[in-house]
Motif scaffolding. Sequence first.
Motif, PDB file in Angstrom:
ATOM      1  N   PHE B 131      37.695  35.487  38.033  1.00 37.44           N
ATOM      2  CA  PHE B 131      37.579  36.792  37.371  1.00 37.44           C
ATOM      3  C   PHE B 131      38.550  37.842  37.875  1.00 37.44           C
ATOM      4  CE2 PHE B 131      34.974  37.998  40.919  1.00 37.44           C
ATOM      5  CZ  PHE B 131      34.057  36.978  41.135  1.00 37.44           C
ATOM      6  N   GLU B 132      39.053  37.708  39.104  1.00 38.67           N
ATOM      7  CA  GLU B 132      40.042  38.706  39.539  1.00 38.67           C
ATOM      8  C   GLU B 132      41.344  38.517  38.761  1.00 38.67           C
ATOM      9  OE1 GLU B 132      39.412  41.299  41.109  1.00 38.67           O
ATOM     10  OE2 GLU B 132      37.448  40.762  41.889  1.00 38.67           O
ATOM     11  N   ALA B 133      41.688  37.266  38.547  1.00 36.09           N
ATOM     12  CA  ALA B 133      42.916  36.986  37.807  1.00 36.09           C
ATOM     13  C   ALA B 133      42.682  36.967  36.296  1.00 36.09           C
ATOM     14  CB  ALA B 133      43.493  35.636  38.247  1.00 36.09           C
ATOM     15  N   ALA B 134      41.413  37.069  35.880  1.00 30.05           N
ATOM     16  CA  ALA B 134      41.060  36.962  34.462  1.00 30.05           C
ATOM     17  C   ALA B 134      41.615  35.673  33.855  1.00 30.05           C
ATOM     18  CB  ALA B 134      41.528  38.185  33.678  1.00 30.05           C
TER      19      ALA B 134
END
Lengths: 351, 362
Positions: B131-134
Motif C-alpha cells: 500500500f505504500e507503493a500503491a
Amino acid sequence: MRLSLALMVLLACLSPAWAQTITPTEMLRSSVTNFIRPQVKAFAREARALEPAMATLCASPGADTLGAAQAAFAATSVAYGRIEFLRIGPLAENNRAERLLFWPDRRGIGLRQVQQLLGDEDAGAITLAGLQGKSVAVQGLGALEFVLFGTGSEALLDTTDGFRCRYGQTIAQNLAQIADEIVLAWADPAGVAEHLMRPDPAYPDYRSTTESLEAVVGLVAHGIEAVRDTRLNPFIARNGDTANPRQAMFWRSHQTVAMLEANLKAMQTLLALGGMATDPDLADEIDAAFSRAFAALAGVSAPVEVAVADPVQAAALNDLVVATQDLQRLIGEELSATLGLSVGFSSLDGD
Amino acid sequence: MWQRRAFLKSAGAGFVASLLPRQTMALEGSELVFASAVQTASGSYGAVLMGERGNVIAMIDLPDRGHDITLSRQAGRGVVFARQPGTFAVVFDPQGREAPKTLTSIEGRHFFGHGVFSPDGTLLYATESDFEAAKGVVGIYDAGNDYQRIGEFPTYGIGPHEMLLMPDGRTLVIANGGIETHPDYGRAELNLDTMDPSIVFIDRVDGRLIGQLRLEAGLHQLSIRHMAIDQASRVWFGCQYKGAPGDSVQLVGFATQDGAIKLLELPPDTLGDLQNYVGSVAASADGATIAVSSPQGDLLVAIDAAAQRPVLVATLRNGCGLAPYGTGFVASSGEGELIGLAGAQRAQQQFPFLFDNHLLRV
C-alpha cells in the motif's frame, strides 16, 4: 391536572405512533427540498462570490484584498463541506467531487502538481477551458488553498495580475461553474431529484422508495465513515503512532476543524429535516452522539499542529473518532434497521 | 447492533438456539460440501463449513470479517482470507484434526480476500496490497513449512482482487480492480479519477507477466473484480462500475489467454437490475454456464458461456455467493439464505447467520 394533560399531549406528539406518520416519500421529498436543493444553492452563492473576490485581489493586491479573498475561500469551503457528502447525482458524475476538492491525497500529488504549475507559470492554467483539461488535483479548493495560503502566497500582496493570482481566479471560475452545474442538476424536473423523490421501476438509478431511502441514509452513513477515515485518522495520533498534522486537510488556512464541523453538522441537519429518525430513543442516541462530536470539535483550536501536540486537544480528537464510530453504527445499522432498509451483509459496502 | 436486529428480522429468533457450538467437531471429509465466511447472530465473524443439505459441520472463529475461502485436497487445508484491507488469513483443517492457524500479512501488506493453492498443495498464493507503493502483489506462502511467506511478485496493477489458477495448473489469472486504498484511510477509494483496471496472466513459477488485458479507455472506472473459468478456458469476469451511478455500463465479459477481451451485451433491464455491481462470478460444474450475482440489485444471472447470452435471471435479496451445484448453482445471501439456481434442485434454506460475498463448493 391541566399540566399533566398538556404533558400527555406533548408525550403523545413525541411518540413513535406520531413519528411513523412521516412516510418514506415525505422523508425523501423533505431531504431534497429542505436540505439538498437549498444547500447546493448556498454553495453556489459562495462560489460565485469567490470569483469577484479573486478578481479584486488580482487587480488590487494588498493585505485587505487578500484577506477578503481568503475569507471568501473559507466561506466557499465550508459551504462545500455541507454538501460534499452528497455523492449521488451531479457530485458523483464527471469527477465533480474530485475537481472541487481532490482529497485524500496521501502522496501529495496535488501539491506537487500545483507547485509545478506555479513554477512553470503554465499558461494553460489561467484559462477556464485550459484548467478544466488539467489534472483534477489542480482545479479545486485544495489548489486554491495553496495559492492563497501556501509558500509564495505573499506575492499576492504586491503583484498586480500575477500568474499566481490569475490561476487562483481561474480556479474560482471553475468552482463557480461546477457549483452551477450541481444546482441545475438538482433542480432538473426530470433529473436525479425527481428519480430520488418519485422512484420508478423504469429508472436505472432509483426504482423504489426503499432504494431511494437507502441511498439517502447511505450518504450519511458513508459520509460519517469518510470523515473519520479520510479527514481525521490520517493526521491524528493513533495506535501509538505520532500525529501527522501535515496530513490534515486545510491546515494552511486553519480550516480543518471548520470543515469537519460543516461535514457533521450538515449530515445531522439532513437527518433532522428528512425526519428519518422515527424511533425517539434512537433519535436521542443519534443526537447525543452528534453532540459528543461537536463538543470534541469545540475543544480543538487552530492551528492543527498545535492541537495534536496538546494532550487535551489530542484526546478531544480521539473522542471525535469514537463519536463517529458510534454515529456510523447508529445511522448505518440501527437507523437503517428501523426504516426497514436493506442493511444486508453482502451489499452494505461491497467488495 | 444492526447485525442482531437484521438477523432477528431475517432469520427469526428461533434459529439462534440452533447454532452449533463453535468448537470444530470431528469432520467427515467427504461430507463437507460448502464453505463461506459469515457473520453470526451475535455480530461476530466466522467461516462456516456445511454439508450437502446445508447442515452446519463446523464454525471457525475469525478475528474480523472474512471474504473468500480456498481449499486444497492435496494440502488437506482450507484458507479463509480477511476482507480487504484485513491483515489475517486463517488456515484450517477441514477434517477438524488440527486447530486453525492464523497467518498475518507482513508489514506494509494487507490481503484482498482471495487466494489459491498450487495444484500440488505445496504453495499458497494470496493477492495483497503493497500500500505504500500503491501496487498489487501476490504473496507466496510455503504450505509445507508452516505457511512461511517465501516471496512475492507484482500483479502489474493496483488493487488485485480475485485470483484463479488456469487449467494448465501453472498460469495465474488476476483481476486488478484498479482501485487504490490505504489502511490509513479505511476503505476510501483514493484514485477514482485515474483508475486503470486490468486482467493479467502470470506464470506462477517465475512471476513472469504473460499478458495484460484492459477494457477500452472509456471504461477505466470499470473495476474488474471477480472471475470464473468456463469449459473453453475463457476467464469470465464481473465488474463494479465506479463512475456516475446513472451510467449504464456493461459489467460482465470474458478474457482469453491469447489476448481477447470482450464485454457481453446484457439487455438493459438485466443490466439495470445489476445496479452497476457484480459481487461474484462462478462457473457450473461442466463449465457450460456462468453465473453472476449482484447483492446491490438482488439479482442472479445465469449465462450460457458458449452462446454468450443470459439464459435465466432470478432474484435473491442480498444474494451474492455462488457455487456450482448439480447442473446449476447454489446461491447464498447476506440475509442468510441458500437457494438453488439454474437447474439445481434445492429447497430454499434459511440459516442463523449472514453469508459473506463468496460461497465455496468443496
